[in-house]
Design an enzyme around this catalytic site. Sequence first.
Site, PDB file in Angstrom:
ATOM      1  N   HIS A  64       0.854  -1.191   0.000  1.00 27.22           N
ATOM      2  CA  HIS A  64       0.000   0.000   0.000  1.00 27.22           C
ATOM      3  C   HIS A  64       0.897   1.250   0.000  1.00 27.22           C
ATOM      4  CE1 HIS A  64      -3.299   2.612   1.164  1.00 27.22           C
ATOM      5  NE2 HIS A  64      -4.115   1.615   1.297  1.00 27.22           N
ATOM      6  N   GLY A 108       0.214  -5.102   1.843  1.00 27.19           N
ATOM      7  CA  GLY A 108      -0.989  -5.443   1.078  1.00 27.19           C
ATOM      8  C   GLY A 108      -0.674  -6.108  -0.253  1.00 27.19           C
ATOM      9  N   TYR A 138      -5.572  -4.210   9.966  1.00 30.49           N
ATOM     10  CA  TYR A 138      -5.991  -4.940   8.752  1.00 30.49           C
ATOM     11  C   TYR A 138      -7.473  -5.293   8.852  1.00 30.49           C
ATOM     12  CZ  TYR A 138      -4.035  -6.809   4.447  1.00 30.49           C
ATOM     13  OH  TYR A 138      -3.683  -7.001   3.129  1.00 30.49           O
TER      14      TYR A 138
HETATM   15  O1  YXS Z   1      12.409   8.657   0.145  1.00 33.94           O
HETATM   16  P1  YXS Z   1      11.859   8.465  -1.271  1.00 33.94           P
HETATM   17  O2  YXS Z   1      10.957   9.575  -1.718  1.00 33.94           O
HETATM   18  O3  YXS Z   1      12.910   8.053  -2.272  1.00 33.94           O
HETATM   19  O4  YXS Z   1      10.865   7.207  -1.179  1.00 33.94           O
HETATM   20  C1  YXS Z   1      11.387   5.961  -0.763  1.00 33.94           C
HETATM   21  C2  YXS Z   1      10.324   5.302   0.091  1.00 33.94           C
HETATM   22  O5  YXS Z   1       9.687   6.194   0.993  1.00 33.94           O
HETATM   23  C3  YXS Z   1       9.367   4.872  -0.992  1.00 33.94           C
HETATM   24  N1  YXS Z   1       8.516   3.776  -0.524  1.00 33.94           N
HETATM   25  C4  YXS Z   1       7.202   3.873  -0.350  1.00 33.94           C
HETATM   26  N2  YXS Z   1       6.368   4.916  -0.526  1.00 33.94           N
HETATM   27  C5  YXS Z   1       5.062   4.684  -0.235  1.00 33.94           C
HETATM   28  N3  YXS Z   1       4.575   3.502   0.205  1.00 33.94           N
HETATM   29  C6  YXS Z   1       5.403   2.445   0.378  1.00 33.94           C
HETATM   30  N4  YXS Z   1       4.902   1.270   0.768  1.00 33.94           N
HETATM   31  C7  YXS Z   1       6.784   2.609   0.108  1.00 33.94           C
HETATM   32  N5  YXS Z   1       7.877   1.809   0.200  1.00 33.94           N
HETATM   33  C8  YXS Z   1       8.922   2.546  -0.204  1.00 33.94           C
HETATM   34  O6  YXS Z   1      10.156   4.422  -2.078  1.00 33.94           O
HETATM   35  C9  YXS Z   1      11.423   5.100  -2.034  1.00 33.94           C
HETATM   36  C10 YXS Z   1      12.533   4.080  -1.987  1.00 33.94           C
HETATM   37  O7  YXS Z   1      12.384   3.396  -0.734  1.00 33.94           O
HETATM   38  P2  YXS Z   1      13.663   2.938   0.097  1.00 33.94           P
HETATM   39  O8  YXS Z   1      14.694   4.032   0.075  1.00 33.94           O
HETATM   40  O9  YXS Z   1      13.189   2.465   1.419  1.00 33.94           O
HETATM   41  O10 YXS Z   1      14.183   1.715  -0.782  1.00 33.94           O
HETATM   42  P3  YXS Z   1      15.028   0.473  -0.245  1.00 33.94           P
HETATM   43  O11 YXS Z   1      15.459  -0.250  -1.467  1.00 33.94           O
HETATM   44  O12 YXS Z   1      16.029   0.934   0.759  1.00 33.94           O
HETATM   45  O13 YXS Z   1      13.981  -0.415   0.546  1.00 33.94           O
HETATM   46  C11 YXS Z   1      12.915  -1.026  -0.180  1.00 33.94           C
HETATM   47  C12 YXS Z   1      11.886  -1.524   0.845  1.00 33.94           C
HETATM   48  C13 YXS Z   1      10.630  -2.015   0.084  1.00 33.94           C
HETATM   49  C14 YXS Z   1      12.489  -2.667   1.685  1.00 33.94           C
HETATM   50  C15 YXS Z   1      11.511  -0.337   1.772  1.00 33.94           C
HETATM   51  O14 YXS Z   1      11.150   0.765   0.975  1.00 33.94           O
HETATM   52  C16 YXS Z   1      10.366  -0.674   2.664  1.00 33.94           C
HETATM   53  O15 YXS Z   1      10.488  -1.379   3.673  1.00 33.94           O
HETATM   54  N6  YXS Z   1       9.168  -0.153   2.275  1.00 33.94           N
HETATM   55  C17 YXS Z   1       7.971  -0.361   3.078  1.00 33.94           C
HETATM   56  C18 YXS Z   1       7.431  -1.769   2.845  1.00 33.94           C
HETATM   57  C19 YXS Z   1       6.153  -1.929   3.687  1.00 33.94           C
HETATM   58  O16 YXS Z   1       6.210  -2.034   4.901  1.00 33.94           O
HETATM   59  N7  YXS Z   1       5.016  -1.891   3.020  1.00 33.94           N
HETATM   60  C20 YXS Z   1       3.691  -1.971   3.673  1.00 33.94           C
HETATM   61  C21 YXS Z   1       2.932  -0.680   3.374  1.00 33.94           C
HETATM   62  S1  YXS Z   1       1.390  -0.651   4.291  1.00 33.94           S
HETATM   63  C22 YXS Z   1       0.483  -1.889   3.577  1.00 33.94           C
HETATM   64  O17 YXS Z   1       0.812  -2.456   2.549  1.00 33.94           O
HETATM   65  C23 YXS Z   1      -0.791  -2.293   4.239  1.00 33.94           C
HETATM   66  C24 YXS Z   1      -1.681  -1.152   4.569  1.00 33.94           C
HETATM   67  S2  YXS Z   1      -0.438  -3.184   5.697  1.00 33.94           S
HETATM   68  O18 YXS Z   1       0.549  -2.428   6.394  1.00 33.94           O
HETATM   69  O19 YXS Z   1      -1.647  -3.279   6.433  1.00 33.94           O
HETATM   70  O20 YXS Z   1       0.051  -4.460   5.253  1.00 33.94           O
END
Ligand code: YXS
Length: 259
Positions: A64, A108, A138
């Site tokens: 998400h 998600g 969730y």
């Molecule tokens: O700082 P900039 O502008 O370059 O942006 C960064 C991150 O903020 C962005 N980004 C995201 N933006 C919005 N939503 C996201 N889910 C998201 N994930 C990342 O992308 C740019 C690059 O991210 P960065 O620097 O962290 O890259 P990385 O290669 O070091 O790490 C990649 C990840 C995917 C491991 C890391 O970005 C990460 O852990 N992202 C969050 C993954 C996550 O927890 N997703 C769940 C979102 S909430 C959801 O899906 C549901 C509502 S729930 O939570 O209920 O399951």
Amino acid sequence: MGLVDSKISNGIGTITLNNPKKLNSLSKELIDDLCSALEELRQQGVRVVILRAPAGSKVFSAGHDVHELPLDGRDPLTYTDPLRLAVRTVEHFRAPVIAMVEGSVWGGACELVLSCDIIIAAEDTTFAITPAKLGVPYNLSGVQNLIVTGGTPICKEMLFTAQPFPVKRLVDAEVVNRSVPVEQLETVAQSIAEQISRNSPLVISLLKEEIRLLSTSHNLSPETFERVQSMRRQVYDSDDYREGIKAFFERRPPVFQGK
Ligand code: YXS
């Protein structure tokens, strides 16, 4: 469709999530493009769809779009939210959807992949279901989808730990159909798609809907539903919910206080 690419060949549709600068995070814009692409393929009578990210992706989808999680007291996962719409669109799509996965899958996006009918993943793929880490309450249909497709034991471990799980764990738990060396991923997914495309689309469409109905038939009383909704409101109204999102953007571990 700007954030997804779509093509059709011999009755097989292929949709590629293609917003790498945002790690294919499931923003409203990307989900709208995904649903439009599926509708266009439906109108063209595809027999099967492959859902993928570009070859070599390190992140299949970051889940998400956290920027779109509301902080004004609104439920972040209501029936009409993009993630819910995407999952339902895949589940109700008349033809099978094969998820062809490589890289890491987050939040998600795990449910979106699990809502597909067949999952073929590269051997180094990981899945992390992260609401507990972000403080997100969730929703019922999402949890139901996870336990119906994944089974309660591994889903509880994935939901409570919010850690990345190697795809082997999900294959062993029969959540993912197969994991293969990444260089074989396209060949294996294409071969399954071709086998399906040669069978009766009417029977397959009926079978898909019968399996969906039988696997999700649930009698939840209105009072129970409302009780769960009030539990969820307590979460999305909590300091922890705001802390989870704040910590994400501050790139630090969240400190949840349980309130
Ligand atoms: O700082 P900039 O502008 O370059 O942006 C960064 C991150 O903020 C962005 N980004 C995201 N933006 C919005 N939503 C996201 N889910 C998201 N994930 C990342 O992308 C740019 C690059 O991210 P960065 O620097 O962290 O890259 P990385 O290669 O070091 O790490 C990649 C990840 C995917 C491991 C890391 O970005 C990460 O852990 N992202 C969050 C993954 C996550 O927890 N997703 C769940 C979102 S909430 C959801 O899906 C549901 C509502 S729930 O939570 O209920 O399951």
